[in-house]
Structures are given as structure tokens and as C-alpha cells.
Design a protein around this motif. Structure first.
Motif, PDB file in Angstrom:
ATOM      1  N   PHE A 364      76.378  16.997  19.075  1.00  0.00           N
ATOM      2  CA  PHE A 364      76.609  18.428  18.910  1.00  0.00           C
ATOM      3  C   PHE A 364      75.848  18.976  17.700  1.00  0.00           C
ATOM      4  O   PHE A 364      75.343  20.096  17.726  1.00  0.00           O
ATOM      5  N   ALA A 365      75.776  18.186  16.646  1.00  0.00           N
ATOM      6  CA  ALA A 365      75.106  18.637  15.423  1.00  0.00           C
ATOM      7  C   ALA A 365      73.644  18.971  15.668  1.00  0.00           C
ATOM      8  O   ALA A 365      73.079  19.883  15.042  1.00  0.00           O
ATOM      9  N   ILE A 366      73.004  18.238  16.578  1.00  0.00           N
ATOM     10  CA  ILE A 366      71.615  18.517  16.920  1.00  0.00           C
ATOM     11  C   ILE A 366      71.524  19.606  17.977  1.00  0.00           C
ATOM     12  O   ILE A 366      70.675  20.504  17.897  1.00  0.00           O
ATOM     13  N   CYS A 367      72.385  19.554  18.974  1.00  0.00           N
ATOM     14  CA  CYS A 367      72.274  20.444  20.130  1.00  0.00           C
ATOM     15  C   CYS A 367      72.566  21.903  19.817  1.00  0.00           C
ATOM     16  O   CYS A 367      71.874  22.801  20.315  1.00  0.00           O
ATOM     17  N   ILE A 368      73.586  22.172  19.016  1.00  0.00           N
ATOM     18  CA  ILE A 368      73.984  23.562  18.772  1.00  0.00           C
ATOM     19  C   ILE A 368      72.837  24.392  18.191  1.00  0.00           C
ATOM     20  O   ILE A 368      72.540  25.493  18.691  1.00  0.00           O
ATOM     21  N   PRO A 369      72.130  23.918  17.137  1.00  0.00           N
ATOM     22  CA  PRO A 369      70.991  24.711  16.645  1.00  0.00           C
ATOM     23  C   PRO A 369      69.903  24.903  17.704  1.00  0.00           C
ATOM     24  O   PRO A 369      69.308  25.982  17.800  1.00  0.00           O
ATOM     25  N   LEU A 370      69.645  23.859  18.503  1.00  0.00           N
ATOM     26  CA  LEU A 370      68.627  23.978  19.548  1.00  0.00           C
ATOM     27  C   LEU A 370      69.010  25.047  20.566  1.00  0.00           C
ATOM     28  O   LEU A 370      68.171  25.858  20.986  1.00  0.00           O
ATOM     29  N   PHE A 371      70.287  25.066  20.959  1.00  0.00           N
ATOM     30  CA  PHE A 371      70.731  26.047  21.942  1.00  0.00           C
ATOM     31  C   PHE A 371      70.744  27.462  21.370  1.00  0.00           C
ATOM     32  O   PHE A 371      70.474  28.429  22.084  1.00  0.00           O
ATOM     33  N   LEU A 372      71.054  27.603  20.093  1.00  0.00           N
ATOM     34  CA  LEU A 372      71.015  28.922  19.465  1.00  0.00           C
ATOM     35  C   LEU A 372      69.600  29.480  19.455  1.00  0.00           C
ATOM     36  O   LEU A 372      69.378  30.668  19.747  1.00  0.00           O
ATOM     37  N   ILE A 373      68.629  28.600  19.140  1.00  0.00           N
ATOM     38  CA  ILE A 373      67.219  29.020  19.181  1.00  0.00           C
ATOM     39  C   ILE A 373      66.816  29.367  20.613  1.00  0.00           C
ATOM     40  O   ILE A 373      66.159  30.378  20.861  1.00  0.00           O
ATOM     41  N   GLY A 374      67.228  28.515  21.562  1.00  0.00           N
ATOM     42  CA  GLY A 374      66.907  28.764  22.961  1.00  0.00           C
ATOM     43  C   GLY A 374      67.465  30.083  23.451  1.00  0.00           C
ATOM     44  O   GLY A 374      66.783  30.844  24.148  1.00  0.00           O
ATOM     45  N   TYR A 375      68.705  30.375  23.066  1.00  0.00           N
ATOM     46  CA  TYR A 375      69.305  31.646  23.478  1.00  0.00           C
ATOM     47  C   TYR A 375      68.542  32.816  22.871  1.00  0.00           C
ATOM     48  O   TYR A 375      68.308  33.832  23.532  1.00  0.00           O
ATOM     49  N   GLY A 376      68.130  32.668  21.616  1.00  0.00           N
ATOM     50  CA  GLY A 376      67.350  33.736  20.985  1.00  0.00           C
ATOM     51  C   GLY A 376      66.055  34.014  21.715  1.00  0.00           C
ATOM     52  O   GLY A 376      65.639  35.178  21.863  1.00  0.00           O
ATOM     53  N   ILE A 377      65.419  32.956  22.221  1.00  0.00           N
ATOM     54  CA  ILE A 377      64.166  33.127  22.961  1.00  0.00           C
ATOM     55  C   ILE A 377      64.399  33.892  24.256  1.00  0.00           C
ATOM     56  O   ILE A 377      63.534  34.656  24.708  1.00  0.00           O
ATOM     57  N   THR A 378      65.569  33.725  24.871  1.00  0.00           N
ATOM     58  CA  THR A 378      65.850  34.440  26.125  1.00  0.00           C
ATOM     59  C   THR A 378      65.921  35.948  25.914  1.00  0.00           C
ATOM     60  O   THR A 378      65.839  36.713  26.883  1.00  0.00           O
ATOM     61  N   LEU A 379      66.070  36.386  24.670  1.00  0.00           N
ATOM     62  CA  LEU A 379      66.133  37.822  24.379  1.00  0.00           C
ATOM     63  C   LEU A 379      64.746  38.448  24.269  1.00  0.00           C
ATOM     64  O   LEU A 379      64.616  39.665  24.230  1.00  0.00           O
ATOM     65  N   VAL A 380      63.717  37.572  24.217  1.00  0.00           N
ATOM     66  CA  VAL A 380      62.332  38.044  24.164  1.00  0.00           C
ATOM     67  C   VAL A 380      61.846  38.307  25.582  1.00  0.00           C
ATOM     68  O   VAL A 380      62.344  37.717  26.546  1.00  0.00           O
ATOM     69  N   ASP A 381      60.855  39.192  25.724  1.00  0.00           N
ATOM     70  CA  ASP A 381      60.303  39.506  27.040  1.00  0.00           C
ATOM     71  C   ASP A 381      59.847  38.227  27.745  1.00  0.00           C
ATOM     72  O   ASP A 381      59.119  37.421  27.174  1.00  0.00           O
ATOM     73  N   PHE A 382      60.297  38.050  28.997  1.00  0.00           N
ATOM     74  CA  PHE A 382      60.028  36.817  29.731  1.00  0.00           C
ATOM     75  C   PHE A 382      58.532  36.549  29.877  1.00  0.00           C
ATOM     76  O   PHE A 382      58.073  35.416  29.797  1.00  0.00           O
ATOM     77  N   GLY A 383      57.738  37.607  30.090  1.00  0.00           N
ATOM     78  CA  GLY A 383      56.296  37.435  30.245  1.00  0.00           C
ATOM     79  C   GLY A 383      55.648  36.824  29.018  1.00  0.00           C
ATOM     80  O   GLY A 383      54.736  36.004  29.121  1.00  0.00           O
ATOM     81  N   ILE A 384      56.126  37.222  27.838  1.00  0.00           N
ATOM     82  CA  ILE A 384      55.585  36.673  26.595  1.00  0.00           C
ATOM     83  C   ILE A 384      55.951  35.201  26.469  1.00  0.00           C
ATOM     84  O   ILE A 384      55.135  34.359  26.080  1.00  0.00           O
ATOM     85  N   VAL A 385      57.202  34.874  26.819  1.00  0.00           N
ATOM     86  CA  VAL A 385      57.670  33.486  26.718  1.00  0.00           C
ATOM     87  C   VAL A 385      56.882  32.584  27.652  1.00  0.00           C
ATOM     88  O   VAL A 385      56.478  31.472  27.289  1.00  0.00           O
ATOM     89  N   TRP A 386      56.653  33.055  28.883  1.00  0.00           N
ATOM     90  CA  TRP A 386      56.012  32.235  29.909  1.00  0.00           C
ATOM     91  C   TRP A 386      54.515  32.069  29.682  1.00  0.00           C
ATOM     92  O   TRP A 386      53.913  31.083  30.100  1.00  0.00           O
ATOM     93  N   ARG A 387      53.906  33.039  28.994  1.00  0.00           N
ATOM     94  CA  ARG A 387      52.457  33.135  28.927  1.00  0.00           C
ATOM     95  C   ARG A 387      51.770  31.886  28.416  1.00  0.00           C
ATOM     96  O   ARG A 387      50.695  31.517  28.891  1.00  0.00           O
ATOM     97  N   TYR A 388      52.375  31.232  27.447  1.00  0.00           N
ATOM     98  CA  TYR A 388      51.701  30.121  26.784  1.00  0.00           C
ATOM     99  C   TYR A 388      52.222  28.747  27.218  1.00  0.00           C
ATOM    100  O   TYR A 388      51.749  27.719  26.732  1.00  0.00           O
ATOM    101  N   PHE A 389      53.191  28.748  28.131  1.00  0.00           N
ATOM    102  CA  PHE A 389      53.793  27.477  28.531  1.00  0.00           C
ATOM    103  C   PHE A 389      52.774  26.534  29.170  1.00  0.00           C
ATOM    104  O   PHE A 389      52.689  25.358  28.803  1.00  0.00           O
TER     105      PHE A 389
END
Length: 478
Positions: A364-389
Motif C-alpha cells: 500500500f505504501a508504494i501503490c497509494i502514491p502511484l494511484f494518486l498520480i495516475g488519478y491526477g493524469i486522468t484529469l488531463v485531456d485524454f489526447g495529450i496523455v495518449w499522444r506520446y504513449f
């Protein structure tokens, strides 16, 4: 149809020929005790049946890659068949199998640790953070895309609610032992993914649709100038041909295989299967829309949404069964790839800091920060997120290929099987950075090619030095 059948036959044949050759140069030996047995911890290192490991690995590496990427790549025309087939055989399967074997031999450690062993600590440090960023990005993309689809399918439940539901599932799947959720649910979804491709294959061979033949290397994209075959095709079709993301997932199953000889069916077999799935989707996409040109036009009218094409093709060709399989393929596949992406990120962080993952609180100590960052990324425009994948994916593949080259060279094996793909993919990702408007946007193909060639030669020189140093080191075990 002839081109399609030949490509399919080559992919199947490769498993029994080139696959066995790679197994021989890897020196697979069942007398070597695998990490699943030697390091069993009841959480990540757990021995699982080969058939289950294969299906989990297939679903881990697939996601929507061999579906969406193949459909978008089919807009280039039948040349996509060539890249899926040759790339799948000589690039992707070699990449997945030999990197998988390296990881098994390396106690199932995460990818950056294996890369650092052969390319040096500086590269390891860079790849650690690059891999974590890529995996969190993948996980975030695979939170948002299925949430959007489910939101449109079930309007009574809003998109944000689906995001939270998927996040809760991700936390459960990432923290629990691998055999509790992933080991039980994934094989079912893996079978559904294969059944979906098998159903479309039957549709194709029945002759109701005409599959274009490879008679020209013409680019059928609506705007071929902005999307040239070199380098764009090789970035667009990743998971069906070669994908660095696969190597980040391999440690999960490298910790579960019972013997080294099982690795060919698990790593090589899953990649061949993915290439076959991609080949089928590229064929049905062109055939269903009466050619690559029309496919490109129809996708453009629907915002280049490959999920729309999957839905239309599946429902039209396979009815209600197709609709169900489409739901499993388009929704379940990205969700399952998303949770293993976060799980892979957890393992990399744990390996970096040597943080014991047996206690659940440590997970949990590792996962919670990762999921918080991941959730923050979902608030960004999807096209921007996908563009560089896609670019990041292929860049990591190039790094893994150089690692495989050094591993083979120090052992005195045929390193050309990795060297040629490494040179090619390094050139492609470098040229894409220079040429694509997503990065530098230099419109001159000549300039982008010269810069890419110079960068590729520099990478080759560095890899040659690493290989020579390890060959001549008395402390290196051959």
C-alpha cells in the motif's frame, strides 16, 4: 486473401522454427530452478500452471494494442501486413522471449534492474524513472478509456463514477497476491480475446469480405505527407509487432513459470498470438470498410476512434455474440493491462529501494502514491496523455533490444538477431522525435533521417563498448 494467409502461416510456422532457434541460443535448461520455486513468497513469486501463465501474459501485453493499433495501422494499407508479420517474427517475439529469459535468469527482477546489469548504472537510473512514468501513464490511459466507453454504454452511471470503480479494482488487483485476482480472472478474459479473434477469422475465410493484397507499398493515409510510412507506421503498430511495454510486464510472469523451457510458450507464444490477433484485426478493418482508404476516411469522420470501428465491425459481423466479445475486448482488455501496469510500477519501485513486498502495508505504501498520480493524469485531456504513449513504448523497446544484444554478445551467441532490430528501432524512434510535430516537427525527411542515423550510430558505439567490457571482464559469468 493470399497475402493474409501467407502472413498467418509465417507467424504460426515461426513459433516452431525461429522460436526453437532462439530457445537454443538462450540455452533454456530445465535443470535451472526458476524464481517461482527458489524465491516463492506467496505474493509475487508463485508457481502457476503454464496454460494459466500464458493466458495472463497474453492479456498483460495485449490490452487494446493489437486491436486499436492494428486498425489505425491498417489505414496505411496492406503494407501493415508486412510490418505485423516480419516485425512480429524478427522483432517482437525475439524481444519478448529473450528479455523474458534474461529476467527469469535474473531472479525475476524488474526490467530496469536487468537493463542496468548490462548497460550500466546510469542507463538503469534513467530507465527506472522512464519505466515508472510509462507504466503510470499506461495505467492512467487504461483508467480513462474504459471509463469513457462504459459511461457511454451505461449512461445512468457517470464517467467519473466508472473512474472510481476502476481505481478500486486496480488497488485490489495490484495489492493482492498474483494468484488471487489476476491468476483467476485473467485467463477468462484471455480466452475471450482469443475467441473474438477466432470469430473474426472465420468471418474472413468465409469470403464475405475481400482482403486487399500486398501489391504495392503505397501509403493510403488521407494525408500521407503528414503520416509517412517511415517512421509513423512503426510507431502506430506497436503491440502487434514490437512493444517495450511487454518487457515491463514480463517480470510478473517470470516469477510464476515453473521451468525455463516453458518460457518459449509463455513469452514467445503470447507475442506470436498477439501478432496473429493484430493481423486479423488489420485484415477485417480493411476488408469491412472496402479498403484502407475508406477505412481512413471513416475513422477520420469519427475522430479516429478505433473503439467505434471495433464496435461496428463486431456487431455487424458477429451479432450479439460479437457485441459481448467487443465489450470484453474493448473494456476488459485495457482494464487488465492497466492494473498490471500499476503492479509493474510497484515492483520497479520495490526493487529500486529493496522494499519487501510480503507485508501488505508495504504494498500500500508504494501503490497509494502511484494511484494518486495516475488519478491526477486522468484529469488531463485524454489526447495529450495518449499522444506520446506509442513513442515511449517503442523507445523502451529499443533500449531492451540493445540490452539483449549485449547479453548475447558476452555469451558468444548470435547477437545479430538483436543487433539488426536494435539499429532499426533506434533509428525509427529518433527519426520520429525529429520529424513528428508532436516533438521537434522538422518537416525535412532528409534532415530527420540524418539526425536519426547519427544518433543510432552513437547508441551502437555505446552498446559495443558495453559488450566488449563485459566479454573481457573476469567477473562476468558467461
Amino acid at each position: 486473401m493470399i497475402t493474409f494467409i501467407i502472413c498467418l502461416a509465417l507467424l504460426v510456422t515461426a513459433y516452431f522454427t525461429y522460436g526453437k532457434y532462439l530457445q537454443r541460443i538462450a540455452g533454456a535448461d530445465d535443470s535451472n530452478v526458476t524464481p517461482a520455486i527458489r524465491l516463492n513468497d506467496g505474493v509475487d513469486y508463485i508457481r502457476l500452471p503454464r496454460w494459466r501463465v500464458f493466458l495472463i501474459q497474453l492479456l498483460n501485453i495485449a490490452g487494446t494494442g493489437p486491436i486499436f493499433g492494428a486498425i489505425l495501422g491498417a489505414c496505411f494499407g496492406p503494407v501493415a501486413f508486412l510490418w505485423i508479420t516480419l516485425g512480429g517474427i524478427f522483432f517482437g517475439t525475439m524481444h519478448d522471449y529473450l528479455s523474458g529469459m534474461m529476467i527469469v535468469r535474473g531472479d525475476g527482477k524488474s526490467l530496469p534492474e536487468i537493463i542496468g546489469k548490462y548497460l550500466g548504472t546510469s542507463v538503469r537510473t534513467v530507465v527506472r524513472y522512464f519505466s515508472i512514468a510509462l507504466l503510470v501513464l499506461v495505467g492512467s490511459v487504461f483508467i480513462l478509456s474504459p471509463a469513457q466507453l462504459l459511461g457511454s454504454m451505461v449512461p445512468s452511471v457517470g464517467q467519473n463514477a466508472w473512474v472510481y470503480i476502476i481505481l478500486v479494482y486496480y488497488i485490489i488487483a495490484t495489492v493482492l497476491p498474483v494468484d488471487k485476482v489476476i491468476g483467476k480472472i485473467y485467463p477468462v478474459f484471455g480466452i475471450a480475446l482469443i475467441a473474438m479473434a477466432a470469430g473474426l477469422f472465420i468471418v474472413l475465410i468465409k469470403g464475405e469480405y475481400s482482403i486487399p493484397e500486398l501489391t504495392t507499398l503505397h501509403n493510403f493515409q488521407p494525408d500521407a505527407g503528414k503520416l509517412p510510412i517511415f517512421p509513423t507506421l512503426f510507431i502506430t503498430i506497436a503491440c502487434g509487432a514490437i512493444s517495450g511495454f511487454h518487457a515491463t510486464q514480463s517480470p510478473l510472469m517470470a516469477r510464476c513459470v515453473s521451468t525455463e523451457r516453458e518460457c518459449r510458450s509463455v513469452f514467445y507464444g503470447s507475442m506470436i498470438s498477439e501478432s496473429i490477433i493484430a493481423l486479423i484485426w488489420a485484415a477485417i478493418a480493411m476488408a469491412f470498410f472496402n479498403g484502407a482508404g475508406t477505412l481512413g476516411e471513416q475513422l477520420a469522420e469519427h475522430g479516429n476512434n478505433a473503439a467505434w470501428a471495433v464496435d461496428v465491425i463486431s456487431k455487424t459481423t458477429m451479432g450479439q455474440v460479437g457485441a459481448l466479445l467487443a465489450l470484453l475486448g474493448v473494456v476488459a482488455a485495457p482494464i487488465t493491462s492497466g492494473d498490471t501496469a500499476f503492479r509493474g510500477a510497484r515492483l520497479i519501485v520495490a526493487d529500486m529501494f529493496r522494499f519487501d513486498q510480503k507485508p501488505i502495508l508495504n504494498r500500500f505504501a508504494i501503490c497509494i502514491p502511484l494511484f494518486l498520480i495516475g488519478y491526477g493524469i486522468t484529469l488531463v485531456d485524454f489526447g495529450i496523455v495518449w499522444r506520446y504513449f506509442a513513442w515511449a513504448n517503442q523507445t523502451l523497446a529499443a533500449i531492451v533490444l540493445w540490452t539483449i544484444y549485449v547479453w548475447l554478445a558476452e555469451r558468444g551467441e548470435n547477437y545479430w538477431v538483436a543487433l539488426i532490430p536494435a539499429l532499426f528501432m533506434t533509428f525509427i524512434v529518433a527519426q520520429f522525435v525529429v520529424f513528428s510535430p508532436q516533438f521537434a516537427g522538422v518537416s525535412s525527411e532528409l534532415i530527420s533521417s540524418l539526425v536519426a542515423a547519427a544518433f543510432t550510430l552513437a547508441c551502437a558505439a555505446a552498446a559495443f563498448r558495453c559488450a566488449s567490457k563485459r566479454r573481457n571482464s573476469p567477473t562476468v559469468k558467461k
